[in-house]
Design an enzyme around this catalytic site. Structure first.
Site, PDB file in Angstrom:
ATOM      1  N   ASP A   1      -5.051   3.731   4.936  1.00 51.16           N
ATOM      2  CA  ASP A   1      -3.742   3.529   4.327  1.00 51.16           C
ATOM      3  C   ASP A   1      -3.440   2.035   4.321  1.00 51.16           C
ATOM      4  O   ASP A   1      -3.524   1.377   5.355  1.00 51.16           O
ATOM      5  CB  ASP A   1      -2.657   4.250   5.147  1.00 51.16           C
ATOM      6  CG  ASP A   1      -2.840   5.761   5.113  1.00 51.16           C
ATOM      7  OD1 ASP A   1      -3.442   6.259   4.142  1.00 51.16           O
ATOM      8  OD2 ASP A   1      -2.397   6.434   6.061  1.00 51.16           O
ATOM      9  N   VAL A   2      -3.105   1.516   3.158  1.00 55.70           N
ATOM     10  CA  VAL A   2      -2.827   0.082   3.055  1.00 55.70           C
ATOM     11  C   VAL A   2      -1.396  -0.112   2.574  1.00 55.70           C
ATOM     12  O   VAL A   2      -0.923   0.578   1.664  1.00 55.70           O
ATOM     13  CB  VAL A   2      -3.837  -0.597   2.095  1.00 55.70           C
ATOM     14  CG1 VAL A   2      -3.445  -2.039   1.833  1.00 55.70           C
ATOM     15  CG2 VAL A   2      -5.240  -0.530   2.673  1.00 55.70           C
TER      16      VAL A   2
END
Lengths: 255, 200
Positions: A130-131
């Site tokens: 997850d960015v």
């Protein structure tokens, strides 16, 4: 030629299907078995099912539910959520799951990827990343279990996961999640240009054109949640999946 | 009796689900002896070549498989790693394969090629055969592998797929059939193939 996969991503919470926006505001959208049946009938390329509270609540995967999912799927099924050990992975594979998706546990213990891929092959281990953009506008690695951006260069982390044995990467843009306003093309481009394994882009798809844009930027596959479960401006729940011809037409033209 | 060989490295449940959906009964063979009265055998497999051969050898499958497949000529369908185990050797490991077909397993090799070859790909039928009809329109299957087989004899190749270059997607030699893709995960395309194998 290998086709670009288009993958419904289903989020589980307490056995029900939900859809989030920017990782919060989870809205109940229905019964997962029913949804999976529809995606099977519509011949979806693959399914990604993520239990979004298992790790947070330190829970095991819901094996009996997952077994029922696998029984409905004549397409590949990837499950993620609450997997912390090779034993759990073994059990999931024995229930009919093709791939397992690792995230929280890997942030603490990267050797888990190696242990599982050594036994089941790297093609069965997917790492999910997850960015999120920081207030400075820089991409950072987001830990959904704590809601914090970790002080780790995210691309290094992706590369290390692949080196450890992950056969595929799910790259999710937290800022785009559930908004259906387009995917983070820059993020997809950065990741795909330096990855040798397939990249599944997730977060923000609201149309077939968005999916196409991600594919042009190098994604091997595009996953989406809202796009397959919501319909119209009022986000009425309607489970859909484009026909094979629609996908062929849009993805194979001018690439 | 249809037997699915279960030596601990395949996705057995997906296969049984599909076989039952098509309307056949399959027995999950947990031990080699269960194969002795089989009229059809499915050899699934996911994972590494050496690990697969080690499981077959440690659990005593090899002699029984050789007897049933090579002497009694019971039709057998190898899927993914199961297909690769039927070959003589693999670049993935040092173990000898079952050696039922004149073929070896090599790694995908090409600049810029993403490996594993993972996802849906269409196939081209190379030789007329009872498993894959050549007048069915486009047929697509789900693949998930980093290695592929190379046959000595091109007439053993049933179908090819393209990933950088054309590679063997399905082969056969006498009663031995192998598919690199996962029919049990390929919707109606896979269903048709499994049905045809079971009706052989």
């Amino acid at each position: 030629m290998l086709k670009n996969r288009v993958i419904p991503c289903l989020l589980l919470r307490n056995g029900g299907l939900v859809k989030t926006r920017k990782f919060s505001d989870a809205k109940y959208v229905g019964d997962p078995i029913n949804a999976i049946r529809i995606f099977n009938e519509k011949e979806a390329d693959e399914l990604l099912v993520l239990d979004i509270t298992a790790s947070k609540e330190n829970r095991e995967p819901d094996y009996s539910l997952i077994e029922r999912f696998a029984g409905e799927c004549f397409m590949p099924l990837c499950y993620g959520g609450g997997i912390r050990s090779p034993e759990q992975a073994r059990k999931l594979f024995s229930l009919g799951v093709e791939k397992i998706c690792l995230q929280t546990a890997v942030l603490e213990n990267a050797s888990l990827i190696t242990e599982i891929s050594r036994e089941f092959g790297c093609q069965s281990v997917v790492v999910s990343v997850d960015v999120k953009k920081s207030w400075l506008g820089r991409y950072g690695l987001y830990a959904s279990s704590t809601g914090k951006i970790l002080p780790l260069p995210w691309m290094d982390y992706v590369q290390r996961s692949v080196a450890a044995g992950a056969g595929e990467v799910v790259l999710n843009s937290v800022d785009r999640d559930g908004l259906m306003q387009g995917m983070d093309i820059e993020l997809i481009r950065i990741a795909s240009s330096s990855l040798s394994v397939p990249l599944i882009a997730l977060g923000g798809a609201g149309s077939l054109d968005d999916i196409k844009a991600a594919v042009i930027s190098g994604a091997s596959a595009v996953a989406a949640g809202s796009f397959f479960v919501f319909h119209g401006p009022h986000r009425a729940v309607l489970i859909t999946y484009p026909s094979y011809n629609e996908l062929e037409t849009i993805l194979n033209s001018s690439i | 009796m249809i037997a699915i060989a279960s030596f601990g490295i395949g996705n057995i449940l997906s296969l049984t689900n599909m076989v039952r959906y098509i309307g056949f009964d399959a027995v999950v063979a947990d031990k080699p002896g269960d194969l002795l009265c089989a009229t059809k055998i499915i050899l699934p497999g996911v994972g590494a070549f050496d690990y697969g051969m080690k499981r077959l050898s440690d659990l005593g499958w090899i002699d029984v498989l050789n007897e049933v497949v090579m002497q009694r000529r019971v039709p057998v369908l190898g899927i993914c790693l199961g297909m690769q185990l039927m070959c003589r050797s693999s670049q993935e490991g040092n173990s000898k394969g079952l050696g039922w077909i004149a073929a070896d397993v090599v790694r995908f090799d090409g600049a810029g090629l993403r490996v594993p070859h993972m996802g849906w790909n269409s196939i081209e039928v190379s030789n007329p055969n009872p498993l894959i009809s050549s007048n069915y329109g486009e047929q697509r299957f789900y693949f998930c592998h980093s290695y592929h087989t190379v046959c000595d004899d091109p007439s053993d190749i049933l179908a090819t797929a393209r990933h950088g270059y054309d590679f063997t997607a399905a082969f056969s030699c006498n009663n031995i059939y192998g598919v690199q893709f996962h029919p049990e995960k390929s919707h109606r395309f896979g269903m048709s193939l499994i049905k045809k194998f079971l009706e052989l």
